[in-house]
Write a protein that holds these residues in place. Structure first.
Motif, PDB file in Angstrom:
ATOM      1  N   LEU A 188      47.519  26.426   7.884  1.00  0.00           N
ATOM      2  CA  LEU A 188      46.828  27.686   8.187  1.00  0.00           C
ATOM      3  C   LEU A 188      45.336  27.584   7.872  1.00  0.00           C
ATOM      4  O   LEU A 188      44.499  28.156   8.580  1.00  0.00           O
ATOM      5  N   SER A 189      45.012  26.854   6.805  1.00  0.00           N
ATOM      6  CA  SER A 189      43.615  26.688   6.423  1.00  0.00           C
ATOM      7  C   SER A 189      42.838  25.947   7.520  1.00  0.00           C
ATOM      8  O   SER A 189      41.707  26.325   7.869  1.00  0.00           O
ATOM      9  N   ASN A 190      43.444  24.902   8.079  1.00  0.00           N
ATOM     10  CA  ASN A 190      42.793  24.154   9.155  1.00  0.00           C
ATOM     11  C   ASN A 190      42.644  25.012  10.410  1.00  0.00           C
ATOM     12  O   ASN A 190      41.618  24.955  11.094  1.00  0.00           O
ATOM     13  N   GLN A 191      43.688  25.793  10.710  1.00  0.00           N
ATOM     14  CA  GLN A 191      43.604  26.683  11.862  1.00  0.00           C
ATOM     15  C   GLN A 191      42.491  27.718  11.676  1.00  0.00           C
ATOM     16  O   GLN A 191      41.764  28.055  12.627  1.00  0.00           O
ATOM     17  N   ALA A 192      42.381  28.204  10.438  1.00  0.00           N
ATOM     18  CA  ALA A 192      41.331  29.178  10.130  1.00  0.00           C
ATOM     19  C   ALA A 192      39.949  28.568  10.342  1.00  0.00           C
ATOM     20  O   ALA A 192      39.058  29.202  10.929  1.00  0.00           O
ATOM     21  N   SER A 193      39.767  27.334   9.872  1.00  0.00           N
ATOM     22  CA  SER A 193      38.475  26.656  10.021  1.00  0.00           C
ATOM     23  C   SER A 193      38.125  26.455  11.496  1.00  0.00           C
ATOM     24  O   SER A 193      36.965  26.632  11.902  1.00  0.00           O
ATOM     25  N   GLU A 194      39.135  26.087  12.301  1.00  0.00           N
ATOM     26  CA  GLU A 194      38.910  25.898  13.730  1.00  0.00           C
ATOM     27  C   GLU A 194      38.464  27.196  14.398  1.00  0.00           C
ATOM     28  O   GLU A 194      37.578  27.197  15.262  1.00  0.00           O
ATOM     29  N   LYS A 195      39.087  28.312  14.002  1.00  0.00           N
ATOM     30  CA  LYS A 195      38.725  29.610  14.568  1.00  0.00           C
ATOM     31  C   LYS A 195      37.294  30.001  14.198  1.00  0.00           C
ATOM     32  O   LYS A 195      36.523  30.485  15.037  1.00  0.00           O
ATOM     33  N   VAL A 196      36.942  29.790  12.939  1.00  0.00           N
ATOM     34  CA  VAL A 196      35.589  30.135  12.487  1.00  0.00           C
ATOM     35  C   VAL A 196      34.550  29.263  13.194  1.00  0.00           C
ATOM     36  O   VAL A 196      33.507  29.755  13.631  1.00  0.00           O
ATOM     37  N   LEU A 197      34.833  27.967  13.339  1.00  0.00           N
ATOM     38  CA  LEU A 197      33.909  27.068  14.036  1.00  0.00           C
ATOM     39  C   LEU A 197      33.761  27.459  15.510  1.00  0.00           C
ATOM     40  O   LEU A 197      32.661  27.415  16.072  1.00  0.00           O
ATOM     41  N   LEU A 198      34.868  27.869  16.135  1.00  0.00           N
ATOM     42  CA  LEU A 198      34.815  28.326  17.520  1.00  0.00           C
ATOM     43  C   LEU A 198      33.962  29.588  17.623  1.00  0.00           C
ATOM     44  O   LEU A 198      33.176  29.755  18.568  1.00  0.00           O
ATOM     45  N   GLY A 199      34.107  30.459  16.624  1.00  0.00           N
ATOM     46  CA  GLY A 199      33.278  31.662  16.577  1.00  0.00           C
ATOM     47  C   GLY A 199      31.803  31.316  16.485  1.00  0.00           C
ATOM     48  O   GLY A 199      30.958  31.955  17.136  1.00  0.00           O
ATOM     49  N   ASN A 200      31.491  30.289  15.706  1.00  0.00           N
ATOM     50  CA  ASN A 200      30.099  29.849  15.577  1.00  0.00           C
ATOM     51  C   ASN A 200      29.560  29.320  16.910  1.00  0.00           C
ATOM     52  O   ASN A 200      28.389  29.547  17.262  1.00  0.00           O
ATOM     53  N   GLN A 201      30.389  28.615  17.663  1.00  0.00           N
ATOM     54  CA  GLN A 201      29.976  28.090  18.965  1.00  0.00           C
ATOM     55  C   GLN A 201      29.666  29.221  19.943  1.00  0.00           C
ATOM     56  O   GLN A 201      28.680  29.165  20.684  1.00  0.00           O
ATOM     57  N   TYR A 202      30.508  30.244  19.930  1.00  0.00           N
ATOM     58  CA  TYR A 202      30.249  31.400  20.800  1.00  0.00           C
ATOM     59  C   TYR A 202      28.991  32.151  20.357  1.00  0.00           C
ATOM     60  O   TYR A 202      28.263  32.696  21.182  1.00  0.00           O
ATOM     61  N   GLU A 203      28.739  32.166  19.054  1.00  0.00           N
ATOM     62  CA  GLU A 203      27.521  32.803  18.550  1.00  0.00           C
ATOM     63  C   GLU A 203      26.287  32.087  19.097  1.00  0.00           C
ATOM     64  O   GLU A 203      25.311  32.729  19.508  1.00  0.00           O
ATOM     65  N   ASN A 204      26.335  30.756  19.129  1.00  0.00           N
ATOM     66  CA  ASN A 204      25.215  29.984  19.677  1.00  0.00           C
ATOM     67  C   ASN A 204      25.007  30.289  21.162  1.00  0.00           C
ATOM     68  O   ASN A 204      23.869  30.406  21.633  1.00  0.00           O
ATOM     69  N   LYS A 205      26.107  30.426  21.899  1.00  0.00           N
ATOM     70  CA  LYS A 205      26.006  30.777  23.317  1.00  0.00           C
ATOM     71  C   LYS A 205      25.416  32.171  23.490  1.00  0.00           C
ATOM     72  O   LYS A 205      24.646  32.424  24.418  1.00  0.00           O
ATOM     73  N   ALA A 206      25.796  33.069  22.591  1.00  0.00           N
ATOM     74  CA  ALA A 206      25.263  34.433  22.647  1.00  0.00           C
ATOM     75  C   ALA A 206      23.758  34.436  22.425  1.00  0.00           C
ATOM     76  O   ALA A 206      23.013  35.140  23.119  1.00  0.00           O
ATOM     77  N   VAL A 207      23.303  33.638  21.463  1.00  0.00           N
ATOM     78  CA  VAL A 207      21.858  33.554  21.181  1.00  0.00           C
ATOM     79  C   VAL A 207      21.110  32.995  22.397  1.00  0.00           C
ATOM     80  O   VAL A 207      20.036  33.497  22.762  1.00  0.00           O
ATOM     81  N   GLU A 208      21.676  31.979  23.052  1.00  0.00           N
ATOM     82  CA  GLU A 208      21.055  31.429  24.261  1.00  0.00           C
ATOM     83  C   GLU A 208      20.964  32.484  25.357  1.00  0.00           C
ATOM     84  O   GLU A 208      19.954  32.590  26.064  1.00  0.00           O
TER      85      GLU A 208
END
Length: 287
Positions: A251-271
């Protein structure tokens, strides 16, 4: 038509032009972020003639602005088209003199950093008898651009309202001891559950309330929504991962993957936001 009659018609046309009242630009339908909202802009004429009397070669743009919102010195004349006309402001910046230089369709732009640029068109003819009314036709701002301008400021106001919750979530998360051990696991879980997750929940809710119709703004909003949703899901998984006596690594690894994916979408939002800002900077309102 004999020469005498033709000359008489030209003289009548000249008289009509000279007697025409100044045209207030406020009569147009201004956009949500238009200079026309804060300035009364008046143009005495928009059809000029090169080879007639001095007054027919020049036009006057007069500004009367709410100086609590716009200073005359901050309004710039930023562009000319094909050198049909040139423009120069007086020392106060309130009166702009436009002078015909070459025949054809030209314009000047009035620009202020907080408002959409205002385009004022002019048509230059050689002599009075060369004027053709159909050549004055100009395009209007598209409905798509009008929607973009109308939603621009409310969109960023809504993002600003949502950001306070994202900031609280981020600040708390970044201040945590991320080296999770058996000794601090319950403490970390409590901080996420009681402080970070509620802030992220509120942020997600606020982003869902942002519903622009403009495609550019909607794209940025959707990236923010994907970012918020993935981070929210990741935080929920973190709480579950820390709930037992032992750390649930899956679950911890899945959580990290979700947070990292959220960060990627945040970068796209900034662009996407950069592109929105660039588009706004180039927006021109027609008169």
């Amino acid at each position: 038509m004999n020469r005498k009659m033709k000359k008489g018609i030209c003289m009548m046309l000249m008289a009509v032009i000279m007697m025409t009242a100044a045209v207030p630009l406020a009569g147009a339908k201004p956009s949500a972020l238009s200079l026309l909202k804060v300035c009364k802009v008046t143009v005495d004429k928009q059809v000029l003639f090169l080879r007639e009397d001095d007054s027919s070669r020049q036009a006057t743009i007069t500004l009367a602005c709410d100086q609590s919102k716009v200073k005359y010195s901050d309004i710039a004349i930023v562009s000319f088209d094909g050198n049909q006309v040139t423009a120069k402001a007086d020392s106060d910046g309130r009166v702009i003199t436009v002078t015909a230089q070459n025949g054809g369709a030209g314009y000047i732009l009035l620009s202020h950093q907080n408002y959409v640029k205002l385009k004022i068109r002019f048509r230059v003819f050689g002599t009075f008898d060369q004027e053709r009314p159909e050549q004055r036709v100009k395009p209007e701002m598209s409905n798509k651009d009008k929607v973009f301008i109308a939603e621009y400021r409310p969109f960023f106001n809504q993002l600003k309202d949502a950001d306070q919750y994202k900031k609280k979530s981020f600040d708390t998360f970044n201040n945590m001891d991320l080296v999770v051990s058996r000794d601090n696991m319950k403490q970390v879980s409590a901080v996420i559950k009681n402080t970070i997750l509620p802030a992220q929940t509120q942020y997600l809710y606020k982003i869902k309330q942002v519903k622009p119709k403009s495609p550019e703004l909607l794209l940025a909003r959707n990236y923010y929504l994907q970012s918020a949703q993935n981070r929210y899901d990741g935080l929920k998984l973190m709480v579950q991962a820390f709930a037992g006596k032992e750390l649930n690594m899956k679950l911890s690894n899945q959580a990290s993957e979700k947070v990292l994916l959220g960060n990627q979408y945040e970068n796209k939002a900034v662009e996407a936001i950069y592109k929105v800002g660039a588009k706004f900077a180039l927006m021109i309102e027609e008169y």
